[in-house]
Design a protein around this motif. Structure first.
Motif, PDB file in Angstrom:
ATOM      1  N   PRO A 140      45.133  14.465  46.299  1.00  0.00           N
ATOM      2  CA  PRO A 140      45.003  14.541  47.757  1.00  0.00           C
ATOM      3  C   PRO A 140      46.292  14.872  48.489  1.00  0.00           C
ATOM      4  CG  PRO A 140      44.974  12.269  47.026  1.00  0.00           C
ATOM      5  CD  PRO A 140      44.907  13.111  45.793  1.00  0.00           C
ATOM      6  N   LEU A 162      31.129   6.282  50.469  1.00  0.00           N
ATOM      7  CA  LEU A 162      32.522   6.701  50.646  1.00  0.00           C
ATOM      8  C   LEU A 162      33.493   5.889  49.808  1.00  0.00           C
ATOM      9  CD1 LEU A 162      32.649   7.364  54.504  1.00  0.00           C
ATOM     10  CD2 LEU A 162      32.315   9.000  52.638  1.00  0.00           C
ATOM     11  N   LYS A 163      33.293   4.593  49.704  1.00  0.00           N
ATOM     12  CA  LYS A 163      34.203   3.763  48.913  1.00  0.00           C
ATOM     13  C   LYS A 163      34.253   4.252  47.470  1.00  0.00           C
ATOM     14  CE  LYS A 163      36.603  -0.029  47.824  1.00  0.00           C
ATOM     15  NZ  LYS A 163      37.937  -0.375  48.347  1.00  0.00           N
ATOM     16  N   LEU A 166      36.073   7.760  47.124  1.00  0.00           N
ATOM     17  CA  LEU A 166      37.528   7.689  47.217  1.00  0.00           C
ATOM     18  C   LEU A 166      38.157   7.115  45.948  1.00  0.00           C
ATOM     19  CD1 LEU A 166      38.077   6.454  50.886  1.00  0.00           C
ATOM     20  CD2 LEU A 166      38.350   8.771  50.001  1.00  0.00           C
ATOM     21  N   ARG A 167      37.456   6.206  45.288  1.00  0.00           N
ATOM     22  CA  ARG A 167      38.007   5.553  44.093  1.00  0.00           C
ATOM     23  C   ARG A 167      37.731   6.320  42.803  1.00  0.00           C
ATOM     24  NH1 ARG A 167      36.830  -0.614  43.272  1.00  0.00           N
ATOM     25  NH2 ARG A 167      38.383  -0.154  41.672  1.00  0.00           N
ATOM     26  N   ILE A 172      38.601  12.535  43.318  1.00  0.00           N
ATOM     27  CA  ILE A 172      39.902  12.630  43.980  1.00  0.00           C
ATOM     28  C   ILE A 172      40.868  11.769  43.180  1.00  0.00           C
ATOM     29  CG2 ILE A 172      41.224  12.221  46.086  1.00  0.00           C
ATOM     30  CD1 ILE A 172      38.633  12.426  47.667  1.00  0.00           C
ATOM     31  N   ILE A 175      43.702   7.521  44.301  1.00  0.00           N
ATOM     32  CA  ILE A 175      43.363   6.479  45.269  1.00  0.00           C
ATOM     33  C   ILE A 175      42.623   5.354  44.542  1.00  0.00           C
ATOM     34  CG2 ILE A 175      42.135   5.924  47.401  1.00  0.00           C
ATOM     35  CD1 ILE A 175      42.339   8.901  48.130  1.00  0.00           C
ATOM     36  N   SER A 180      41.833   2.798  49.406  1.00  0.00           N
ATOM     37  CA  SER A 180      40.536   3.229  49.926  1.00  0.00           C
ATOM     38  C   SER A 180      40.124   2.339  51.096  1.00  0.00           C
ATOM     39  CB  SER A 180      39.473   3.218  48.830  1.00  0.00           C
ATOM     40  OG  SER A 180      39.341   1.941  48.239  1.00  0.00           O
ATOM     41  N   ILE A 183      42.324   3.481  54.076  1.00  0.00           N
ATOM     42  CA  ILE A 183      41.895   4.806  54.553  1.00  0.00           C
ATOM     43  C   ILE A 183      40.622   4.698  55.370  1.00  0.00           C
ATOM     44  CG2 ILE A 183      40.910   7.002  53.749  1.00  0.00           C
ATOM     45  CD1 ILE A 183      43.006   6.795  51.418  1.00  0.00           C
ATOM     46  N   LEU A 206      38.341  11.285  58.274  1.00  0.00           N
ATOM     47  CA  LEU A 206      38.563  10.795  56.913  1.00  0.00           C
ATOM     48  C   LEU A 206      39.625  11.616  56.201  1.00  0.00           C
ATOM     49  CD1 LEU A 206      37.803   8.828  54.705  1.00  0.00           C
ATOM     50  CD2 LEU A 206      35.880  10.311  54.095  1.00  0.00           C
ATOM     51  N   TYR A 207      39.583  12.922  56.370  1.00  0.00           N
ATOM     52  CA  TYR A 207      40.602  13.780  55.755  1.00  0.00           C
ATOM     53  C   TYR A 207      41.988  13.422  56.281  1.00  0.00           C
ATOM     54  CZ  TYR A 207      43.326  17.928  54.554  1.00  0.00           C
ATOM     55  OH  TYR A 207      44.304  18.775  54.073  1.00  0.00           O
ATOM     56  N   ILE A 210      43.244  10.105  54.840  1.00  0.00           N
ATOM     57  CA  ILE A 210      43.703  10.231  53.460  1.00  0.00           C
ATOM     58  C   ILE A 210      45.111  10.807  53.418  1.00  0.00           C
ATOM     59  CG2 ILE A 210      43.345  11.449  51.275  1.00  0.00           C
ATOM     60  CD1 ILE A 210      40.324  11.318  51.861  1.00  0.00           C
TER      61      ILE A 210
END
Length: 287
Positions: A140, A162-163, A166-167, A172, A175, A180, A183, A206-207, A210
């Protein structure tokens, strides 16, 4: 667990203190940590460290084309020593998983607390030979992680929450659980909101959360000694690990969802419209 900012700061520290040094000896303190046998650890002896690279949460010590790669997992850390003790490590008798001695006396230990023993070390000719590196999603903080790339990631995630997105290191890289939470709070989004339900404005938020959050966390600890980087992470977190404390934005007590081996924290006002999340793995908003 060290996440992208701490691993990048460790890489920055090692670029200053390790690059140019010659490896004199490697001692394996935990056989379970060593995931490769060819090349053997002794193959690194006599080689000069030429570069330090980061791949997600992995660190790569490039010794002239032979790579010492390690992942610190949940309870691991790197302990730098200006003078490495002369005593020989006895496998299984200490928290030290690996010791690297350098010509001149300095070096470092890879240590791991607890009993899970998840710290991992690879000695490879190419970092892409490490399975968990070869399967990483985009970084990221890389220039190529553009808003368009991020939208493609979310479009492919469908109803995934989303959680979890991100993990997921395959989606990605870098993170973890703590960042997370940070963010998602910065983006004012529920950890369990499906990617498919995001509006254009939410995707943009969100972007930005991050990129800006990880950059700020990395910059904050840049230049610190290795021993101080982990403590700095704890000091900078505002949401993760702060259940019951007032939200730094609205003052509402931070809530928590507990799982079998982890937990997440969030603000019910800033992120979930005043509703609390059920405290179970497949949590949904309570009606």
């Amino acid at each position: 667990m060290p996440e992208l900012p701490q691993v990048e700061d460790l890489a920055d520290f090692l670029r200053t203190d390790l690059v140019g040094s010659v490896i004199e000896r490697l001692e394996v303190g935990a056989i379970s940590a060593l995931k490769t046998f060819d090349p053997p650890p002794d193959a690194l002896v006599g080689r000069t460290v030429t570069a330090i690279n980061r791949f997600g949460k992995h660190l790569d010590v490039d010794a002239g084309g032979l790579h010492l790669v390690f992942h610190l997992a949940r309870a691991g850390w790197l302990v730098w020593r200006e003078k490495v003790p002369s005593t020989v490590i006895k496998p299984g008798k200490s928290r030290i998983a690996l010791r690297v001695r350098l010509q001149g006396g300095a070096g470092f230990d890879l240590t791991e607390a607890g009993t899970q023993r998840k710290l991992a070390v690879w000695i490879v000719r190419d970092p892409q030979q490490v399975p968990s590196i070869a399967s990483l999603g985009p970084d990221p903080m890389a220039p190529g992680f553009t808003p368009a790339v991020f939208r493609q990631i979310l479009a492919g995630a469908g109803r995934a929450q989303l959680k979890g997105i991100l993990r997921d290191q395959h989606v990605i890289a870098g993170i973890g659980n703590a960042y997370s939470d940070e963010i998602l709070h910065d983006a004012k989004l529920s950890p369990f909101k499906p990617a498919a339900n995001l509006t254009d404005d939410e995707v943009e938020r969100l972007y930005a959360a991050i990129r800006d959050g990880l950059a700020a966390a990395t910059e904050r600890a840049r230049g610190l000694a290795a021993r101080d980087i982990k403590a700095d992470k704890r000091a900078q977190l505002r949401i993760h690990g702060h259940a019951g404390d007032p939200c730094p934005v609205c003052g509402t007590p931070i809530a928590s969802v507990n799982f079998a081996d982890s937990s997440l924290q969030y603000c019910p006002v800033c992120q979930t419209g005043g509703k609390k999340l059920a405290d179970r793995r497949m949590s949904k908003l309570l009606k």
